[in-house]
Enzyme design. Structure first.
Site, PDB file in Angstrom:
ATOM      1  N   VAL A  70       0.841  -1.197   0.000  1.00  7.96           N
ATOM      2  CA  VAL A  70       0.000   0.000   0.000  1.00  7.96           C
ATOM      3  C   VAL A  70       0.881   1.253   0.000  1.00  7.96           C
ATOM      4  CG1 VAL A  70      -1.712   1.307   1.311  1.00  7.96           C
ATOM      5  CG2 VAL A  70      -1.928  -1.165   1.098  1.00  7.96           C
ATOM      6  N   ASN A 124       6.339   3.296  13.703  1.00 13.20           N
ATOM      7  CA  ASN A 124       6.535   2.272  12.671  1.00 13.20           C
ATOM      8  C   ASN A 124       7.934   2.399  12.083  1.00 13.20           C
ATOM      9  OD1 ASN A 124       6.402   0.533  10.519  1.00 13.20           O
ATOM     10  ND2 ASN A 124       4.610   1.469   9.568  1.00 13.20           N
ATOM     11  N   CYS A 127       8.054  -0.598   8.100  1.00 15.15           N
ATOM     12  CA  CYS A 127       7.276  -0.751   6.872  1.00 15.15           C
ATOM     13  C   CYS A 127       8.210  -1.094   5.719  1.00 15.15           C
ATOM     14  CB  CYS A 127       6.504   0.523   6.530  1.00 15.15           C
ATOM     15  SG  CYS A 127       5.605   0.350   4.969  1.00 15.15           S
ATOM     16  N   ILE A 188       5.093  -8.920  14.898  1.00 13.03           N
ATOM     17  CA  ILE A 188       6.019  -8.483  13.868  1.00 13.03           C
ATOM     18  C   ILE A 188       5.272  -7.708  12.782  1.00 13.03           C
ATOM     19  CG2 ILE A 188       7.683 -10.336  14.200  1.00 13.03           C
ATOM     20  CD1 ILE A 188       6.440 -11.852  11.857  1.00 13.03           C
ATOM     21  N   ASN A 189       5.989  -6.795  12.144  1.00 12.36           N
ATOM     22  CA  ASN A 189       5.483  -6.218  10.909  1.00 12.36           C
ATOM     23  C   ASN A 189       5.612  -7.314   9.846  1.00 12.36           C
ATOM     24  OD1 ASN A 189       4.743  -4.446   8.762  1.00 12.36           O
ATOM     25  ND2 ASN A 189       5.571  -2.713   9.911  1.00 12.36           N
ATOM     26  N   GLY A 214      -0.297 -12.941   7.115  1.00 15.64           N
ATOM     27  CA  GLY A 214      -1.285 -14.012   7.083  1.00 15.64           C
ATOM     28  C   GLY A 214      -0.806 -15.240   7.850  1.00 15.64           C
ATOM     29  N   GLY A 240       0.808 -11.424  13.757  1.00 16.32           N
ATOM     30  CA  GLY A 240       1.326 -12.142  12.606  1.00 16.32           C
ATOM     31  C   GLY A 240       0.469 -13.375  12.348  1.00 16.32           C
ATOM     32  N   THR A 263      -4.341  -9.631   8.844  1.00 17.85           N
ATOM     33  CA  THR A 263      -4.883 -10.121   7.575  1.00 17.85           C
ATOM     34  C   THR A 263      -6.315 -10.621   7.715  1.00 17.85           C
ATOM     35  OG1 THR A 263      -2.643 -10.680   6.929  1.00 17.85           O
ATOM     36  CG2 THR A 263      -4.399 -11.741   5.687  1.00 17.85           C
TER      37      THR A 263
END
Lengths: 303, 248
Positions: A70, A124, A127, A188-189, A214, A240, A263
Site C-alpha cells: 500500500v 513504525n 514498513c 512483527i510487521n 497471514g 502475525g 490479515t
C-alpha cells in the site's frame, strides 16, 4: 473472568487489538460490529502530510497469506485529528496512533502534533513498502535507539515501537528500543516477500515486492515474540497471522500482553470480534480466570 | 449492523466453457454496478470480488469467468451448496444523470455482466453495444436484446456482428442518436476509448473499474485507481466512477 491487560499503564478491556493498516480507522468496520468490543484500535499509518501510496496492484494472494504494498497512503495527521479521533473516541476502546514519518524529524513532529489525543503511539520503523523511513530505521540497533529516544522525548503518551522481522537478530533490536525508552514493543510487521506471474514473468505487485502477512507467517511471529519476551521487560503486542481465538492464546503464552489481528480483517470485517469471542471461549473452556496468567506462561522444553 | 450473508446456490448455468452464471438466495437489495465479495473456500484466503449481474426480491445473480484459483474453486460448488457473501458493496451506476435522450451501455467481454441489471433499470430506448473476441464467446445476447432498443455486437475477428471495436459502433450510435449518457465496463483500453468519445461529444459517462481487492469495504486501501492525480479506492469510492474523474 478478568480480560483486562495493561500496556505501559494503559488498560485495555481485553487483549484484542487491530493491526495498523488492516482495519482502516474504524469507519467501515464500525458498520459491521461495535468497536467497543476491541481492546484497542491501531489506526492506519499516519504521516505529517497526505501520502498517496504506491501504484496498484497493491495486493497478491499467496498460499496461506497475502502480499501488500500500500505504501502508507493516508490523508495526514491533521486530517486524522479532526476527522478520525472524534469518531474513535465514541467507542469504549483505546486508540493507538501508528506514526510512519520518512525521517526522525517527521516522526518527532507527528508525535508532537498528536499530543495526548490518543492513548498510545506506535512508531513504525518496519514498513517494507516505502523508500524512505520505514524499515530503513528498524534494522540497525544504533538507528533504532536514536529514533526511539528522539520520538519518545516528544510523546505525551506511552510509545510502542513496531519491529520488523526482516533483521538478523530481533532481540538485539528490541533491547535497543527498550533501552532508548520504548514503553512497549509490537511485533512483527510483515516479512518481505514476492510473487511472480510465471506466464507474464512479471511480479504481481506493481512495486515488485511487498509485505507478506497471514497465517503462513504465524510460526515466525510466535518464535520472535517468544525470543523478544525473554530479552526485554516491556510489554509486547504480538501479531502475525492471527486467525482465531487459539492463535491469540498462543501469542500470549509466547509472551505477548496483547495480540493484534491483521490479515483476518481483510477476509471478513468482523473477524476481530469473532476471534475475540473464540478467545473468551478458550479462556472459559480452560478455566482461565485472569487473562494475565497466560502472558509468557510457556512451558519451555529444557534442552 | 452489516454482516456477511450465507447464501444458498439456487441455480448454476455454464453457458460457455469457463463462464458460470449463478443465482443465489440473497437477503439484501442491490444497485446496478455494485459487487459482492465471495469466500471461495479451499486454500484461498481473500474473498473474490464479482459484479452483480442482476438481483430481485430474495435473490441475486452473478456471472463470472474462471480466471485463477479462487474462481476455479467457486466453479466447483453445486446447486444447494451455500456461499459466504459480503455485500452488496461499492457505489453503483448513477442513472439520475442519464438525461432525456438515449442511454448507451458498452461492455467488453466479461465486462458486460454488470450492465444487464443497469440496462433493465434504464429506459426501453437503451442501446447496448457488446464486444467479444469471437462468436463462440458471445453470451447473454438474448437478454440484452430483450431490455434494449437495439443490441449491437462487435467481434474482434468479425465472426459475428461488426468486425472491430465497440468504440467504432459507439461513435456511430452517438452520431445518429440523441445520446445523453454512456455506461461502460470492460478492459481499460476499451473504456479509455469510450471515455474519449464521451468527452468528444460532451456526454455524461460512467465507467466500472476492476482491481485486485482486499477487504472490499474501503479499510485496507489496496484496490486503487487514479482520479485527478490521486489514488482512490475502487471498492469504496467505486467501482463505478464518472469517467471525467478517472485518469485512465
Amino acid at each position: 473472568m478478568n480480560t483486562k491487560v495493561n500496556i505501559a499503564g494503559v488498560t485495555l478491556n481485553n487483549p484484542i487489538v487491530t493491526a495498523s493498516g488492516t482495519f482502516g480507522n474504524g469507519w467501515e468496520t464500525g458498520q459491521y460490529f461495535n468497536l467497543s468490543e476491541l481492546g484497542a484500535i491501531c489506526v492506519k499509518a499516519i504521516t505529517l502530510k497526505p501520502k498517496e501510496g504506491n501504484p496498484s496492484p497493491r495486493i497478491a494472494e499467496v498460499t496461506a497469506g497475502i502480499l501488500n504494498s500500500v505504501g502508507l497512503q493516508n490523508p495526514g495527521v491533521e486530517h486524522f485529528l479532526t476527522y478520525d479521533v472524534p469518531n474513535l473516541k465514541r467507542y469504549d476502546t483505546k486508540i493507538i496512533a501508528n506514526i510512519s514519518g520518512s525521517s526522525i524529524e517527521e516522526n518527532e513532529e507527528i508525535a508532537t502534533v498528536l499530543g495526548d489525543s490518543v492513548d498510545l503511539i506506535e512508531l513504525n520503523i518496519s514498513c517494507p513498502n516505502v523508500k524512505e523511513g520505514g524499515v530503513a530505521f528498524g534494522t540497525d540497533c544504533g538507528m533504532v535507539a536514536e529514533i526511539t529516544k528522539k520520538v519518545k522525548a516528544k510523546c505525551k503518551v506511552p510509545l510502542i515501537v513496531k519491529l520488523s522481522p526482516n533483521v538478523t537478530n530481533i532481540s538485539e533490536i528490541a533491547k535497543s528500543a527498550e533501552n532508548a525508552g520504548a514503553d512497549a514493543l509490537s511485533l512483527i510487521n510483515t516479512l518481505y516477500g514476492m510473487k511472480i506471474d510465471v506466464k507474464s514473468r512479471r511480479p504481481v505487485l506493481a512495486r515488485n515486492a511487498g509485505g507478506f502477512s497471514g497465517p503462513a507467517i504465524k510460526p515466525v511471529a510466535v518464535r520472535m515474540v517468544w525470543e523478544v519476551a525473554k530479552a526485554v521487560k516491556v510489554p509486547l503486542i504480538g501479531m502475525g497471522g492471527v486467525m482465531n481465538g487459539e492463535d491469540v492464546a498462543e501469542f500470549m503464552i509466547a509472551g505477548a500482553t496483547a495480540v493484534a489481528t491483521g490479515t483476518a480483517n481483510l477476509v471478513t470485517p468482523d473477524a476481530s470480534l469473532t476471534i475475540k469471542n473464540e478467545f473468551l471461549k478458550f479462556m472459559s473452556d480452560n478455566n482461565i480466570d485472569d487473562v494475565n496468567e497466560l502472558i509468557g506462561s510457556i512451558r519451555e522444553n529444557q534442552l | 449492523m452489516k454482516k456477511s450473508h450465507i447464501c444458498k446456490i439456487l441455480n448454476i448455468n455454464n453457458p460457455i466453457e469457463g463462464i458460470y452464471d449463478v443465482i443465489v438466495s440473497f437477503p439484501a437489495s442491490a444497485m446496478p454496478g455494485q459487487f459482492i465479495h465471495i469466500l471461495c473456500g479451499g486454500d484461498t484466503l481473500l474473498r473474490r470480488p464479482i459484479s452483480i449481474c442482476d438481483s430481485g426480491d430474495g435473490w441475486l445473480r452473478f456471472v463470472y469467468q474462471v480466471r485463477g484459483k479462487g474462481t476455479k474453486l467457486l466453479s466447483q460448488y453445486k446447486e444447494g451448496d451455500s456461499l459466504d457473501i459480503l455485500g452488496p458493496l461499492g457505489v453503483g451506476f448513477n442513472f439520475s444523470k442519464k438525461g432525456d435522450g438515449v442511454p448507451v451501455v458498452v461492455g467488453g467481454g466479461i465486462g458486460i455482466f454488470p450492465l444487464l441489471k443497469l440496462s433493465k433499470a434504464l429506459s426501453g430506448k437503451t442501446q447496448s453495444i457488446l464486444g467479444f473476441r469471437t462468436k463462440d464467446l458471445i453470451v447473454m445476447k438474448d437478454e440484452f436484446d430483450a431490455c434494449s432498443d437495439v443490441c449491437h455486437i462487435a467481434t474482434d475477428d468479425g465472426s459475428y456482428g461488426t468486425k472491430g471495436f465497440v468504440t467504432d459502433i459507439l461513435e456511430e450510435v452517438v452520431k445518429n442518436n440523441n445520446v445523453t449518457s454512456i455506461y461502460s465496463c470492460g478492459p481499460v483500453p476499451m473504456m479509455k476509448g469510450v471515455k474519449q468519445i464521451a468527452e468528444k461529444y460532451n456526454i455524461y459517462c460512467q465507467l466500472s473499474m476492476e482491481q485486485r481487492m482486499g477487504c472490499g469495504i474501503g479499510a485496507c486501501a489496496v484496490c486503487t485507481c487514479r482520479s485527478h492525480g490521486e489514488n482512490v479506492k475502487v471498492c469504496q469510492q467505486g467501482p463505478v466512477f464518472d469517467a471525467q474523474d478517472l485518469d485512465l
